[in-house]
Design an enzyme around this catalytic site. Sequence first.
Site, short mmCIF file in Angstrom:
data_model
loop_
_atom_site.label_atom_id
_atom_site.label_comp_id
_atom_site.label_asym_id
_atom_site.label_seq_id
_atom_site.Cartn_x
_atom_site.Cartn_y
_atom_site.Cartn_z
N LYS A 202 -46.03 -18.30 115.02
CA LYS A 202 -45.50 -18.70 113.47
C LYS A 202 -44.27 -18.81 113.70
O LYS A 202 -43.65 -19.25 114.52
CB LYS A 202 -46.10 -17.66 112.65
CG LYS A 202 -47.76 -17.83 112.82
CD LYS A 202 -48.26 -16.66 111.68
CE LYS A 202 -49.95 -16.78 111.96
NZ LYS A 202 -50.63 -16.30 110.80
N HIS B 241 -53.39 -25.78 110.17
CA HIS B 241 -53.33 -23.94 109.97
C HIS B 241 -53.45 -23.83 108.39
O HIS B 241 -52.71 -24.57 107.52
CB HIS B 241 -52.20 -23.57 110.73
CG HIS B 241 -52.27 -22.05 110.77
ND1 HIS B 241 -51.74 -21.12 109.74
CD2 HIS B 241 -52.83 -21.16 111.63
CE1 HIS B 241 -52.09 -20.13 109.90
NE2 HIS B 241 -52.59 -20.00 111.14
N GLU C 36 -60.70 -19.87 111.15
CA GLU C 36 -59.95 -18.69 110.75
C GLU C 36 -60.03 -18.55 109.20
O GLU C 36 -59.26 -19.19 108.41
CB GLU C 36 -58.34 -19.26 111.15
CG GLU C 36 -58.07 -19.42 112.41
CD GLU C 36 -56.54 -19.19 112.76
OE1 GLU C 36 -56.13 -18.40 113.62
OE2 GLU C 36 -55.83 -19.92 112.22
N GLY D 4 -53.71 -12.04 109.35
CA GLY D 4 -52.51 -11.26 108.99
C GLY D 4 -52.83 -10.07 107.94
O GLY D 4 -51.97 -9.39 107.61
P1 PGA Z 1 -53.21 -13.05 113.03
O1 PGA Z 1 -53.07 -14.57 112.41
O2 PGA Z 1 -53.78 -12.62 114.40
O3 PGA Z 1 -52.00 -12.48 112.60
O4 PGA Z 1 -54.20 -12.86 111.79
C1 PGA Z 1 -54.06 -15.58 113.20
C2 PGA Z 1 -53.46 -17.07 112.87
O5 PGA Z 1 -52.81 -17.25 111.81
O6 PGA Z 1 -53.63 -17.93 113.64
#
Ligand code: PGA
Length: 254
Positions: A14, A98, A170, A176
């Site tokens: 990110k 994403h 996802e 997150g």
């Molecule tokens: P995370 O994010 O592992 O922090 O939950 C995953 C992503 O957004 O690809």
Amino acid sequence: MSPVRSAFVAGNWKMNGALAGNVALLEKLRAGLPEREALEVAVFPPFPYLDQIARLLSGSTIGLGAQDVSRHAVGAYTGEVSAGMLREFGCRYALAGHSERRRFHLESDQLVAEKFGAAQAVGMTPILCLGETLEERQADATLDVVFRQLDAALALHGVAAFAHAVLAYEPVWAIGTGLSASPEAAQAVHRALRQRVAKDDLAVAADLRIVYGGSVKADNAAALFAQPDIDGTLVGGAALDADAFLAICRAVNG
Ligand code: PGA
């Protein structure tokens, strides 16, 4: 995890990173990556660091990917980065759609499908990200949403394009938040996605890697990977910590 598909572990940084910290992270990853057959690992740093990371990865099996890609090949598109440019900097993969791009940049299913095609057109493997919000899950609309997102790319490019692509399921509510989907809940969506592709082409569906993302950590990775249709993971937060990311890689095949 299936014995016929190689596992894919992708680290999405990110908007995180810094020149000095990147060196330290990559040194640890290179030194600690488990020697496993059929394990593909890649990192997805922000655009400005691609050149640095490509150099740091030289001679390593860790692949390089981009977090986004323009649908356009060249021209007056201020702020955009083309697939050709990414390829030139050593990217083998590009994320398309994403949920943070869909949410903060209002990317539509159609635009995401075009980005998927732009990446493939230069020989990169697109990682098509799909997932429902909490409201959509509570409304029992999970499969409607992920099928709609998948169908946009299927309609534009045909099922054959999925022979050179990865799907990343996802759920937005799991990203997150520390609230990973249960292995069973994720498996149900992965199986449904594979069946959807199988309606068009059984062989493509059987070989297609479908990875899970959303609060994957060392302590929940193995249970997720034990599911037959979960072929790896797209990791966010834990990708910034070499020990955590390596532990997830080690959880592949037990
Ligand atoms: P995370 O994010 O592992 O922090 O939950 C995953 C992503 O957004 O690809």
